[in-house]
Design an enzyme around this catalytic site. Sequence first.
Site, mmCIF file in Angstrom:
data_model
loop_
_atom_site.group_PDB
_atom_site.id
_atom_site.type_symbol
_atom_site.label_atom_id
_atom_site.label_comp_id
_atom_site.label_asym_id
_atom_site.label_seq_id
_atom_site.Cartn_x
_atom_site.Cartn_y
_atom_site.Cartn_z
ATOM 1 N N CYS A 176 0.865 -1.180 0.000
ATOM 2 C CA CYS A 176 0.000 0.000 0.000
ATOM 3 C C CYS A 176 0.900 1.229 0.000
ATOM 4 C CB CYS A 176 -0.963 -0.022 1.187
ATOM 5 S SG CYS A 176 -0.149 0.034 2.798
ATOM 6 N N ARG A 177 0.448 2.322 0.595
ATOM 7 C CA ARG A 177 1.246 3.536 0.589
ATOM 8 C C ARG A 177 2.391 3.451 1.601
ATOM 9 N NH1 ARG A 177 1.633 8.758 2.916
ATOM 10 N NH2 ARG A 177 0.418 7.980 4.675
#
Length: 96
Positions: free
Chosen positions: A63-64
């Site tokens: 993800c981020r």
Amino acid sequence: MDITVQELKERLDKGEKLNLFDVREPNEYEQDNIGATLIPLGELMYRVDELDGLQDEEVIVHCRSGARSARAQQILEENGFNNVRNLIGGMLEYRK
């Protein structure tokens, strides 16, 4: 067991075929992605059957920053996936 940005980059550079999933939102994916299959975290529970057959294979989630993919890792493990690896630091680390 998690995976480092360094290891993932090396394997992608070699052209290795990976089961790589991005659990961010579509707008984040559109802005910047590394070629992973997009399955937003909120949809993962309902789409876990799309990963059928990968239960015993290595699955890499990102993800981020690593927080949402840690949750995705947990969801997949609860659904019988035995080798789920979370990208440490996520895209923030990957793009450094």
